[in-house]
Design an enzyme around this catalytic site. Sequence first.
Site: not given
Length: 252
Positions: A50, A75, A124, A128, A158, A203-204
């Site tokens: 993950e 992470d 994220d 940009k 999302d 979060y979801e």
Amino acid sequence: MEAFTNVFQCAIGRLNADGKFESHEDTSVEQMRGHWCESFFHNTHPIVLELGCGRGEYTVGLAAQHPDKNFIGVDIKGARMWAGAKQATDNNMTNVAFLRTNIEMLPRFFAPDEISEIWITFPDPQMKKATKRLTSSFFMQRYQQFLCDGGLIHLKTDSPFLSTYTREMVRINGYEVIADTNDLYHTTPLPELAEATALQTHYEQQWLERGMTIKYITWRLAHRSQWEEPTIEIEKDTYRSYGRNYVSTTNH
């Protein structure tokens, strides 16, 4: 973090330009490449990553649901990852590990064909700069170095921007799509969506409470020698995503 036996971390400064470790004070990380199953998990089960695992809740949740697979959350933020590492330790979960590093560095920690699947959960969208998007051709080249040929990549997001971008990246590079929906929880139940709906992160849940839809795409990363990057114009998201820090705050 250093006290957890299921956490592996290495300062980037220890790596030289060739990807070699300049210090041998702690050899545990460098010795794992190509040997995760035999040296840590002590089995021959497939390994699932993950990426951007945050607090590790999805990594731990998947591991609980699939004892026949090994899971590694990746992470760079140790303060986030600590929660998942502690939960896995407290529950004696032997099929969970965490690797603290930048995702760009993963080929230095995993050998070719060592990984069978990748989950990317609510990253994220990086509207940009394409090379920072975890579903860009830039990252496909890196994943290919350790994901087995035809290995699965799952994206839950999302972001309309990121889902649109990812579909185009998958299309122009000719990857096989296994599942694709713009509204995961209001789509006719299908076998290929079952795993994605079986687990929700905090979060979801925040997005669902706001009435947002969850996008889900799964494809096979067939190995190739050339990649194309999407050039289409994509409308930017008109809202701000919850940051990982927001989620951590609401949990407390």
